[in-house]
Design an enzyme around this catalytic site. Structure first.
Site, PDB file in Angstrom:
ATOM      1  N   GLY A  41      58.399  47.434  38.987  1.00 45.22           N
ATOM      2  CA  GLY A  41      58.102  46.279  39.826  1.00 45.22           C
ATOM      3  C   GLY A  41      56.963  46.519  40.782  1.00 45.22           C
ATOM      4  O   GLY A  41      55.922  47.058  40.408  1.00 45.22           O
TER       5      GLY A  41
ATOM      6  N   ASN B 263      39.293  39.306  34.025  1.00 41.92           N
ATOM      7  CA  ASN B 263      40.714  39.118  33.754  1.00 41.92           C
ATOM      8  C   ASN B 263      41.398  38.357  34.882  1.00 41.92           C
ATOM      9  O   ASN B 263      42.217  37.456  34.648  1.00 41.92           O
ATOM     10  CB  ASN B 263      41.400  40.471  33.565  1.00 41.92           C
ATOM     11  CG  ASN B 263      40.898  41.237  32.361  1.00 41.92           C
ATOM     12  OD1 ASN B 263      40.293  40.678  31.461  1.00 41.92           O
ATOM     13  ND2 ASN B 263      41.141  42.538  32.362  1.00 41.92           N
TER      14      ASN B 263
ATOM     15  N   ALA C  10      47.383  44.727  32.549  1.00 43.88           N
ATOM     16  CA  ALA C  10      48.601  44.369  33.289  1.00 43.88           C
ATOM     17  C   ALA C  10      48.361  44.348  34.792  1.00 43.88           C
ATOM     18  O   ALA C  10      48.852  43.459  35.505  1.00 43.88           O
ATOM     19  CB  ALA C  10      49.725  45.339  32.941  1.00 43.88           C
TER      20      ALA C  10
ATOM     21  N   GLY D  22      54.498  49.384  37.979  1.00 40.71           N
ATOM     22  CA  GLY D  22      54.693  49.271  36.535  1.00 40.71           C
ATOM     23  C   GLY D  22      56.052  48.688  36.194  1.00 40.71           C
ATOM     24  O   GLY D  22      56.444  47.632  36.694  1.00 40.71           O
TER      25      GLY D  22
ATOM     26  N   ASP E 150      45.549  43.754  36.366  1.00 42.41           N
ATOM     27  CA  ASP E 150      44.734  42.573  36.709  1.00 42.41           C
ATOM     28  C   ASP E 150      45.597  41.308  36.707  1.00 42.41           C
ATOM     29  O   ASP E 150      45.429  40.426  37.549  1.00 42.41           O
ATOM     30  CB  ASP E 150      43.589  42.419  35.713  1.00 42.41           C
ATOM     31  CG  ASP E 150      42.708  43.649  35.647  1.00 42.41           C
ATOM     32  OD1 ASP E 150      42.524  44.299  36.690  1.00 42.41           O
ATOM     33  OD2 ASP E 150      42.224  43.963  34.550  1.00 42.41           O
TER      34      ASP E 150
ATOM     35  N   GLU F  39      37.539  42.100  36.701  1.00 41.92           N
ATOM     36  CA  GLU F  39      37.304  40.893  37.507  1.00 41.92           C
ATOM     37  C   GLU F  39      37.397  39.629  36.656  1.00 41.92           C
ATOM     38  O   GLU F  39      37.916  38.604  37.110  1.00 41.92           O
ATOM     39  CB  GLU F  39      35.945  40.985  38.197  1.00 41.92           C
ATOM     40  CG  GLU F  39      35.814  42.145  39.174  1.00 41.92           C
ATOM     41  CD  GLU F  39      35.390  43.452  38.509  1.00 41.92           C
ATOM     42  OE1 GLU F  39      35.244  44.452  39.231  1.00 41.92           O
ATOM     43  OE2 GLU F  39      35.204  43.469  37.272  1.00 41.92           O
TER      44      GLU F  39
ATOM     45  N   TYR G  60      40.889  52.639  40.198  1.00 41.46           N
ATOM     46  CA  TYR G  60      40.095  53.863  40.054  1.00 41.46           C
ATOM     47  C   TYR G  60      39.877  54.214  38.582  1.00 41.46           C
ATOM     48  O   TYR G  60      40.800  54.176  37.775  1.00 41.46           O
ATOM     49  CB  TYR G  60      40.806  55.026  40.749  1.00 41.46           C
ATOM     50  CG  TYR G  60      40.122  56.345  40.558  1.00 41.46           C
ATOM     51  CD1 TYR G  60      38.846  56.566  41.077  1.00 41.46           C
ATOM     52  CD2 TYR G  60      40.739  57.379  39.856  1.00 41.46           C
ATOM     53  CE1 TYR G  60      38.207  57.786  40.890  1.00 41.46           C
ATOM     54  CE2 TYR G  60      40.114  58.595  39.681  1.00 41.46           C
ATOM     55  CZ  TYR G  60      38.840  58.787  40.193  1.00 41.46           C
ATOM     56  OH  TYR G  60      38.201  59.995  40.016  1.00 41.46           O
TER      57      TYR G  60
END
Length: 317
Positions: free
Chosen positions: A231, A38, A256, A228, A258, A36, A167
């Site tokens: 895209g 980030n 990444a 990832g 976030d 959060e 998760y």
């Protein structure tokens, strides 16, 4: 406190990073971490008014967290200092050039004691967007109640609610996560997940398309799937939209997701259309993986175009 563009709620961690195996000792550097945080920093770097609410320890580590947030322009007036609990710690080791390992010491932390009472003031102050993740409700029963309460109150008031599934298998089982996150997703305007997380907010075993369709039927406006290096994909009532990733040399993938979420929410706040929101999201994801640290490499607004089209080794003079 006054209304902000984004309010996010969660646990702020002190991250201790090692350039090599932890077992062999060596220097550790101290950083702020937490999904959060980030996202809040990503929005603040782009000029949005962002605030974070949660609990921090009443010691020097808690002070470090607050100083880091404020230095990045994130409002922290909604932070509560807890005199009875320690800061949550995250240890990150670069085990090999290609493998990074993370270990946590967060059981019973100040952040895990988050309660509904902690959030009443920050939520009442108002925000255009409330951002939540599936990490915080995994920390404790009180944190789970607080996050669910915040989502319900914000959605009831017409606030745009963002939920990143995020998760963490070390915090709870998939079954426990599904029991909390599936109803929580019903309050969200946008749900963000990787493909293997979608069944945690839908029917067990549901594939991507079925899970997205279920979320849309339940009132979620947009389902974002992080792909990832491939895209991202977005499901809405108008169909499916895809954008490619921005090609970069990846040096650190932590944070990444976030960054992706921060980029999307920034585009939403700026009134961009779906394709441009997704382009900003993958651009911020690229900035994140192209630099070391959870958030340190995230761009200012005047740097958004910096990463696209620059060849490896480019020097700007």
């Amino acid at each position: 406190m006054s209304a902000v563009d984004l309010l996010t709620v969660g646990e702020a961690l002190v991250s201790l990073r090692s350039p090599g195996p932890l077992a062999t000792g060596g220097a550790l550097t101290m950083h702020l971490a937490g999904a959060e945080c980030n996202v809040a920093i990503g929005l603040a770097r782009l000029g949005h008014r962002a605030a974070w609410a949660g609990r921090v320890s009443a010691d020097e580590l808690g002070e470090f967290v607050l100083r880091q947030l404020r230095a990045e322009g994130v409002g922290a007036d909604g932070a509560h200092r807890d005199p009875d609990r320690a800061a949550g710690l995250m240890f990150l080791e670069r085990r090999t050039a290609d493998v990074t390992r993370v270990a946590y010491n967060r059981a019973g932390s100040a952040g895990s004691a988050l309660s509904v009472a902690d959030l009443r003031g920050p939520l009442a102050a108002g925000a255009r967007v409330l951002h939540l993740t599936g990490i915080t409700p995994a920390l404790s029963e009180s944190a789970r109640e607080a996050v669910t309460w915040a989502a319900r109150e914000a959605a009831g008031a017409g606030t745009f609610v963002s939920l990143d599934v995020n998760y963490r298998s070390r915090l709870w089982s998939r079954e426990a996560a599904r029991a909390t996150l599936t109803p929580l997703a019903g309050y969200a305007s946008v749900v963000v997940a990787s493909a293997d997380e979608l069944d945690l907010v839908a029917e067990p075993g549901a594939d991507e398309v079925s899970a997205a369709a279920d979320l849309l039927r339940r009132g979620v406006a947009t389902v974002l799937v992080k792909l990832g290096a491939d895209g991202a994909r977005a499901y809405t009532g108008d169909g499916v939209t895809e954008v490619a990733a921005v090609p970069v040399t990846a040096v650190d993938t932590v944070g990444a997701g976030d960054a992706f979420t921060a980029g999307y929410l920034s585009g939403h706040l700026d009134g961009l259309d779906l394709v441009d929101r997704l382009r900003r999201a993958v651009a911020l994801g690229a900035f994140a993986v192209a630099a070391h640290g959870d958030w340190e490499g995230l761009p200012r607004r005047d740097e958004l175009s910096l990463i696209a089209g620059s060849a490896a080794g480019t020097t700007l003079r």
